[in-house]
Structure formats: structure tokens, C-alpha cells
Scaffold this active site. Structure first.
Site, PDB file in Angstrom:
ATOM      1  N   ASN A 130       0.834  -1.189   0.000  1.00  0.00           N
ATOM      2  CA  ASN A 130       0.000   0.000   0.000  1.00  0.00           C
ATOM      3  C   ASN A 130       0.874   1.244   0.000  1.00  0.00           C
ATOM      4  O   ASN A 130       1.959   1.276   0.593  1.00  0.00           O
ATOM      5  CB  ASN A 130      -1.022  -0.008   1.147  1.00  0.00           C
ATOM      6  N   GLU A 138       0.336   5.264   0.651  1.00  0.00           N
ATOM      7  CA  GLU A 138      -0.590   6.292   1.118  1.00  0.00           C
ATOM      8  C   GLU A 138      -0.134   7.682   0.670  1.00  0.00           C
ATOM      9  O   GLU A 138       0.971   7.864   0.147  1.00  0.00           O
ATOM     10  CB  GLU A 138      -0.714   6.218   2.646  1.00  0.00           C
ATOM     11  N   CYS A 159      -4.214   0.600  -2.399  1.00  0.00           N
ATOM     12  CA  CYS A 159      -3.994  -0.665  -1.700  1.00  0.00           C
ATOM     13  C   CYS A 159      -2.902  -1.502  -2.373  1.00  0.00           C
ATOM     14  O   CYS A 159      -2.655  -1.400  -3.581  1.00  0.00           O
ATOM     15  CB  CYS A 159      -5.275  -1.487  -1.697  1.00  0.00           C
ATOM     16  N   GLU A 197      -2.942  -4.660  -3.125  1.00  0.00           N
ATOM     17  CA  GLU A 197      -3.434  -5.576  -4.154  1.00  0.00           C
ATOM     18  C   GLU A 197      -3.443  -4.894  -5.517  1.00  0.00           C
ATOM     19  O   GLU A 197      -3.030  -5.459  -6.533  1.00  0.00           O
ATOM     20  CB  GLU A 197      -4.864  -6.052  -3.834  1.00  0.00           C
ATOM     21  N   CYS A 246     -10.361  -5.079   0.322  1.00  0.00           N
ATOM     22  CA  CYS A 246     -11.460  -4.117   0.349  1.00  0.00           C
ATOM     23  C   CYS A 246     -12.319  -4.267  -0.905  1.00  0.00           C
ATOM     24  O   CYS A 246     -11.955  -4.962  -1.855  1.00  0.00           O
ATOM     25  CB  CYS A 246     -10.910  -2.693   0.479  1.00  0.00           C
ATOM     26  N   CYS A 248     -10.609  -3.344  -4.283  1.00  0.00           N
ATOM     27  CA  CYS A 248      -9.666  -4.364  -4.759  1.00  0.00           C
ATOM     28  C   CYS A 248     -10.404  -5.603  -5.255  1.00  0.00           C
ATOM     29  O   CYS A 248      -9.972  -6.240  -6.221  1.00  0.00           O
ATOM     30  CB  CYS A 248      -8.673  -4.727  -3.663  1.00  0.00           C
TER      31      CYS A 248
HETATM   32 ZN    ZN Z   1      -8.087  -2.528  -1.362  1.00  0.00          ZN
END
Ligand code: ZN
Length: 137
Positions: free
Chosen positions: A46, A48, A57, A59, A87, A90
Site C-alpha cells: 500500500n 498512502e 492498496c 493488491e 477491500c 480491490c
Molecule cells: Zn483494497
């Protein structure tokens, strides 16, 4: 390479990638790794941003990195995370790019490994076939 070996490789790669997560705001570090049909593994973590909505993310970073290398032949994903599962965003991207029966293994800090398929993560997914329908006006 049997299923156990694929699982071990993608989870180890995901755990390694997790160490490189850029998560100064949430401190929620996540690593992902996708394996391609020739055994190549591509990692993601990830990333940010101070403008929180720009964060991405692990993934999706892994999947997009593979696509950027011209690869779409995904056979497995591993995810390393403190707790939780992919999530919704994703799950949608996995559904777009990966076979519905592709395994997604998630290892959490308690050492537990959960196994899913892409289709299990997002049943009744919105996909390209939905775009073929006549719109309502
Ligand atoms: Zn995600």
C-alpha cells in the site's frame, strides 16, 4: 509447482512487500504478491498520501504493476495484513483482471491463512457484460 508451493511463494513475497509499505498515516501496512503463469511473482504494497483519497492498496499496486509489464496471466495472489481481507475496490479490480477461480490467500498476524477465490470475494460482480446492455433514458 503444486498448490502448496504456489501458496508459500506468494505469501512469502507478500510478507516481504509488506515491509516496504508506505503507510505513515494509517500505519496499516499491507503487502501483496501475484504469481503469473510462468511462476514470476510481482509484489505490491500500500502507498498512502497526505491527500488520503489518493492512497492505493497493495493488491491494486501489484496487479497494476503486472499489467504495466504487459502481463495479464494471473494464477494466484497472496496478501499479508494485520487483519482483514481485500477491500471492495480491490475485489472489483481482482474480478476485472483475474480468473474467477483464481486463489487469493490472506495471511494475518495471528498466522492464520484464509483461502478465497476471486469469485468468492465478489459474487455477482459488475463486469464488461453489464456495459453491453442498453442504457435507460
Ligand atoms: Zn483494497
Amino acid at each position: 509447482m503444486d498448490t502448496a508451493q504456489v501458496q508459500a511463494r506468494v505469501l512469502a513475497a507478500a510478507q516481504e512487500a509488506r515491509q516496504r509499505a508506505y503507510a505513515p498515516y494509517s500505519r496499516f501496512r499491507v503487502g501483496a504478491a501475484v504469481m503469473l503463469s510462468d511462476g514470476v511473482v510481482i509484489q505490491g504494497c500500500n502507498v498512502e498520501n497526505a491527500s488520503y483519497g489518493l492512497s492505493v492498496c497493495a493488491e491494486r499496486v501489484a496487479l497494476w504493476a503486472a499489467v504495466a509489464q504487459g502481463r495479464h496471466d494471473f494464477i494466484a495472489m497472496g496478501l499479508a495484513v494485520a487483519s482483514g481481507t481485500p477491500c471492495g475496490a480491490c475485489r472489483q479490480v481482482l474480478s476485472e483482471l483475474c480468473p474467477p477461480d483464481m486463489p487469493v490467500w490472506v495471511i494475518t498476524d495471528d498466522g492464520a491463512v484464509q483461502a478465497f477465490t476471486v469469485a468468492q470475494l465478489l459474487p455477482a460482480a459488475f463486469d464488461a457484460s453489464d456495459l453491453d446492455r442498453e442504457g435507460t433514458e
